[in-house]
Design an enzyme around this catalytic site. Structure first.
Site, PDB file in Angstrom:
ATOM      1  N   GLY A   1     -14.777  33.372 -37.878  1.00 18.65           N
ATOM      2  CA  GLY A   1     -15.508  34.292 -38.766  1.00 18.65           C
ATOM      3  C   GLY A   1     -14.667  35.528 -39.035  1.00 18.65           C
ATOM      4  O   GLY A   1     -14.123  36.125 -38.110  1.00 18.65           O
TER       5      GLY A   1
ATOM      6  N   ARG B   1     -12.711  27.571 -39.910  1.00 15.77           N
ATOM      7  CA  ARG B   1     -12.998  27.012 -38.585  1.00 15.77           C
ATOM      8  C   ARG B   1     -12.522  25.552 -38.671  1.00 15.77           C
ATOM      9  O   ARG B   1     -13.164  24.733 -39.326  1.00 15.77           O
ATOM     10  CB  ARG B   1     -14.490  27.083 -38.286  1.00 15.77           C
ATOM     11  CG  ARG B   1     -15.084  28.509 -38.309  1.00 15.77           C
ATOM     12  CD  ARG B   1     -16.473  28.510 -37.709  1.00 15.77           C
ATOM     13  NE  ARG B   1     -17.257  29.710 -38.038  1.00 15.77           N
ATOM     14  CZ  ARG B   1     -17.268  30.832 -37.319  1.00 15.77           C
ATOM     15  NH1 ARG B   1     -16.533  30.931 -36.243  1.00 15.77           N
ATOM     16  NH2 ARG B   1     -18.030  31.856 -37.672  1.00 15.77           N
TER      17      ARG B   1
ATOM     18  N   ASP C   1     -13.374  34.047 -29.702  1.00 20.23           N
ATOM     19  CA  ASP C   1     -13.052  33.203 -28.545  1.00 20.23           C
ATOM     20  C   ASP C   1     -12.747  31.748 -28.916  1.00 20.23           C
ATOM     21  O   ASP C   1     -11.925  31.099 -28.262  1.00 20.23           O
ATOM     22  CB  ASP C   1     -14.118  33.297 -27.447  1.00 20.23           C
ATOM     23  CG  ASP C   1     -15.506  32.964 -27.948  1.00 20.23           C
ATOM     24  OD1 ASP C   1     -15.658  32.757 -29.167  1.00 20.23           O
ATOM     25  OD2 ASP C   1     -16.435  32.902 -27.120  1.00 20.23           O
ATOM     26  N   GLY C   2     -13.371  31.235 -29.993  1.00 18.00           N
ATOM     27  CA  GLY C   2     -13.074  29.867 -30.442  1.00 18.00           C
ATOM     28  C   GLY C   2     -11.608  29.761 -30.848  1.00 18.00           C
ATOM     29  O   GLY C   2     -10.909  28.792 -30.514  1.00 18.00           O
TER      30      GLY C   2
ATOM     31  N   THR D   1     -13.874  40.056 -34.302  1.00 24.13           N
ATOM     32  CA  THR D   1     -15.210  39.501 -34.525  1.00 24.13           C
ATOM     33  C   THR D   1     -16.201  40.659 -34.518  1.00 24.13           C
ATOM     34  O   THR D   1     -16.033  41.594 -33.738  1.00 24.13           O
ATOM     35  CB  THR D   1     -15.627  38.474 -33.448  1.00 24.13           C
ATOM     36  OG1 THR D   1     -17.050  38.268 -33.520  1.00 24.13           O
ATOM     37  CG2 THR D   1     -15.302  38.914 -32.036  1.00 24.13           C
TER      38      THR D   1
ATOM     39  N   ASP E   1     -19.092  40.537 -33.441  1.00 25.75           N
ATOM     40  CA  ASP E   1     -20.064  40.393 -32.341  1.00 25.75           C
ATOM     41  C   ASP E   1     -19.752  41.211 -31.083  1.00 25.75           C
ATOM     42  O   ASP E   1     -20.619  41.406 -30.246  1.00 25.75           O
ATOM     43  CB  ASP E   1     -20.160  38.916 -31.925  1.00 25.75           C
ATOM     44  CG  ASP E   1     -20.835  38.062 -32.990  1.00 25.75           C
ATOM     45  OD1 ASP E   1     -21.332  38.628 -33.968  1.00 25.75           O
ATOM     46  OD2 ASP E   1     -20.853  36.828 -32.833  1.00 25.75           O
TER      47      ASP E   1
ATOM     48  N   ASP F   1     -18.090  40.330 -28.528  1.00 24.22           N
ATOM     49  CA  ASP F   1     -18.423  39.485 -27.372  1.00 24.22           C
ATOM     50  C   ASP F   1     -17.193  38.919 -26.669  1.00 24.22           C
ATOM     51  O   ASP F   1     -17.220  37.826 -26.137  1.00 24.22           O
ATOM     52  CB  ASP F   1     -19.350  38.335 -27.808  1.00 24.22           C
ATOM     53  CG  ASP F   1     -18.710  37.447 -28.873  1.00 24.22           C
ATOM     54  OD1 ASP F   1     -17.679  37.839 -29.451  1.00 24.22           O
ATOM     55  OD2 ASP F   1     -19.255  36.356 -29.121  1.00 24.22           O
TER      56      ASP F   1
ATOM     57  N   ARG G   1     -24.628  35.605 -32.360  1.00 23.85           N
ATOM     58  CA  ARG G   1     -25.027  34.244 -32.044  1.00 23.85           C
ATOM     59  C   ARG G   1     -25.446  34.118 -30.587  1.00 23.85           C
ATOM     60  O   ARG G   1     -26.436  33.505 -30.264  1.00 23.85           O
ATOM     61  CB  ARG G   1     -23.824  33.343 -32.317  1.00 23.85           C
ATOM     62  CG  ARG G   1     -24.168  31.926 -32.586  1.00 23.85           C
ATOM     63  CD  ARG G   1     -22.940  31.146 -32.980  1.00 23.85           C
ATOM     64  NE  ARG G   1     -21.686  31.857 -32.748  1.00 23.85           N
ATOM     65  CZ  ARG G   1     -20.587  31.638 -33.427  1.00 23.85           C
ATOM     66  NH1 ARG G   1     -20.585  30.764 -34.407  1.00 23.85           N
ATOM     67  NH2 ARG G   1     -19.481  32.276 -33.144  1.00 23.85           N
TER      68      ARG G   1
ATOM     69  N   LYS H   1     -47.240  56.038 -35.089  1.00 25.34           N
ATOM     70  CA  LYS H   1     -46.058  55.746 -35.920  1.00 25.34           C
ATOM     71  C   LYS H   1     -46.500  55.086 -37.228  1.00 25.34           C
ATOM     72  O   LYS H   1     -47.384  54.230 -37.232  1.00 25.34           O
ATOM     73  CB  LYS H   1     -45.110  54.820 -35.167  1.00 25.34           C
ATOM     74  CG  LYS H   1     -44.466  55.498 -33.976  1.00 25.34           C
ATOM     75  CD  LYS H   1     -43.255  54.743 -33.506  1.00 25.34           C
ATOM     76  CE  LYS H   1     -42.595  55.494 -32.362  1.00 25.34           C
ATOM     77  NZ  LYS H   1     -41.396  54.856 -31.877  1.00 25.34           N
TER      78      LYS H   1
HETATM   79  O1  F6P Z   1     -18.945  35.038 -34.700  1.00 28.54           O
HETATM   80  C1  F6P Z   1     -19.331  35.957 -35.650  1.00 28.54           C
HETATM   81  C2  F6P Z   1     -20.544  35.495 -36.407  1.00 28.54           C
HETATM   82  O2  F6P Z   1     -20.706  36.466 -37.393  1.00 28.54           O
HETATM   83  C3  F6P Z   1     -21.816  35.271 -35.591  1.00 28.54           C
HETATM   84  O3  F6P Z   1     -22.519  36.431 -35.274  1.00 28.54           O
HETATM   85  C4  F6P Z   1     -22.583  34.358 -36.517  1.00 28.54           C
HETATM   86  O4  F6P Z   1     -23.531  33.615 -35.805  1.00 28.54           O
HETATM   87  C5  F6P Z   1     -21.501  33.486 -37.050  1.00 28.54           C
HETATM   88  O5  F6P Z   1     -20.331  34.268 -37.072  1.00 28.54           O
HETATM   89  C6  F6P Z   1     -21.775  32.908 -38.421  1.00 28.54           C
HETATM   90  O6  F6P Z   1     -20.741  32.043 -38.729  1.00 28.54           O
HETATM   91  P1  F6P Z   1     -20.547  31.304 -40.117  1.00 28.54           P
HETATM   92  O7  F6P Z   1     -20.044  32.307 -41.093  1.00 28.54           O
HETATM   93  O8  F6P Z   1     -19.559  30.246 -39.834  1.00 28.54           O
HETATM   94  O9  F6P Z   1     -21.902  30.789 -40.519  1.00 28.54           O
END
Ligand code: F6P
Length: 328
Positions: free
Chosen positions: A15, A76, A107-108, A130, A132, A134, A176, A218
């Site tokens: 991504g 990917r 990480d992938g 990324t 994320d 992560d 994710r 609220k």
């Molecule tokens: O890994 C980054 C990310 O943005 C995740 O948060 C999300 O689930 C995923 O990529 C979406 O991937 P794709 O663009 O392949 O649907």
């Protein structure tokens, strides 16, 4: 600094994230600074298999520091997971005289790089890109800060309409497997509740919290939900559940999706990318391989790629507590 390496390849994979272009620029210019060649590999591992290469000079990366996405494109790749795919990739690298690779991705992508390194003893350095955040071994991944700013800007807008109609909004953000975007953007946007995979709030406590929030006067509620949260099957199911159990609320859902991955990188991501690119190339020139470049306590740090892939990032407990207090 050892000057044995004469040609380095750079690719972006998985991504995309804001800051990848700034990292490419930094890798290319650091190569130029050390008078070695830099070859751009297009479409990640797909391009490696197909030999989609182009030499990049310092001038070929002019004016990309501010651009989202990746000029090298990304993919990917399924084929790269096969022995035949890796074999083709290796032959292409050897043919092009490329002696080391900088992989910008998550990480992938690093897992792919590691497998490749083990098969062909090919020098690899990773730059974590990324949104994320992560990846183990760095406080920040490229794109995380920009994504947070994007999410906060959008939630501010949702708040305008939510409070005009006294509505409850579930806002789904990316992540994710992790809740870093949800927690940080949730705190930044003043969300009433934040649902992340690392903490199982449970449906009962969610209702309780929403009732409390309504009772306290609220005029609107925003619940930020990380994509990977397991409390409901998905954010639409959560909406149905709350509407069935709390008639006082009119509920709407906003799934922010891929807009979170786009846009011009923040200054933080541009600076981080520039620092990471320099460190990546210079690490290879020092003869080191199989490391990921990261930032820890504002210093560049190297983590063995294997550890970066296997390690897990932890949710910030102090920020979780801040979030609890802020939703009072
Ligand atoms: O890994 C980054 C990310 O943005 C995740 O948060 C999300 O689930 C995923 O990529 C979406 O991937 P794709 O663009 O392949 O649907």
């Amino acid at each position: 600094m050892s000057k044995n390496i004469k040609r380095i390849g750079v690719l972006t994979s998985g991504g995309d994230s804001p800051g990848m272009n700034a990292a490419i620029r930094s890798v290319v210019r650091t190569c130029a600074y050390h008078e070695i060649e830099c070859i751009g590999i297009y479409r990640g591992f797909e391009g490696l298999i197909e030999g989609d290469f182009k030499p990049l000079s310092a001038r070929s990366v002019n004016h990309i520091i501010n651009k989202g996405g990746t000029m090298l494109k990304s993919a990917r790749s399924k084929e790269f997971r096969t022995d035949a795919g890796q074999q083709k990739a290796h032959e292409n690298l050897v043919k092009a005289g490329i002696e080391a690779l900088v992989i910008i991705g998550g990480d992938g992508s690093f897992t792919g790089g590691l497998v490749f390194n083990k098969a062909f003893d090919f020098p690899i350095i990773g730059i974590p890109g990324t949104i994320d955040n992560d990846i183990f071994g760095t406080n920040f991944t490229l794109g995380f800060d920009t994504a947070l700013n994007t999410v906060v800007e959008v939630i501010d807008k949702i708040r305008d309409t939510a409070s005009s109609h006294k509505r409850l909004f579930f806002v789904e953000v990316m992540g994710r497997d992790v809740g870093h975007i949800a927690l940080n953007a949730g705190v930044g946007a003043g969300a009433e509740e934040i649902l992340i995979p690392e903490e199982d709030l449970g449906l009962d406590r969610l209702l309780e919290s929403l009732r409390r929030s309504k009772k306290s006067g609220k005029s609107s509620s925003i619940v930020v939900v990380a994509e990977g949260d397991k409390i409901g099957k998905n954010v639409f199911e959560l909406k149905d559940y709350v509407e069935e159990n709390m008639e006082e609320y009119e509920v709407r859902v906003s799934v922010l999706g891929h807009m979170q991955r786009g846009g011009s990188p923040s200054c933080f991501d541009r600076v981080l990318a520039s620092r990471m690119g320099v460190k990546a190339v210079e690490t290879l020139l020092e003869g080191k391989t199989n490391f990921m470049v990261g930032i820890l306590d504002n210093k560049m740090a190297l983590t063995p790629l294997e550890k970066a892939v296997k390690g897990k990032t932890e949710i910030n407990k102090e920020l979780l507590r801040v979030s609890d207090i802020m939703t009072t």
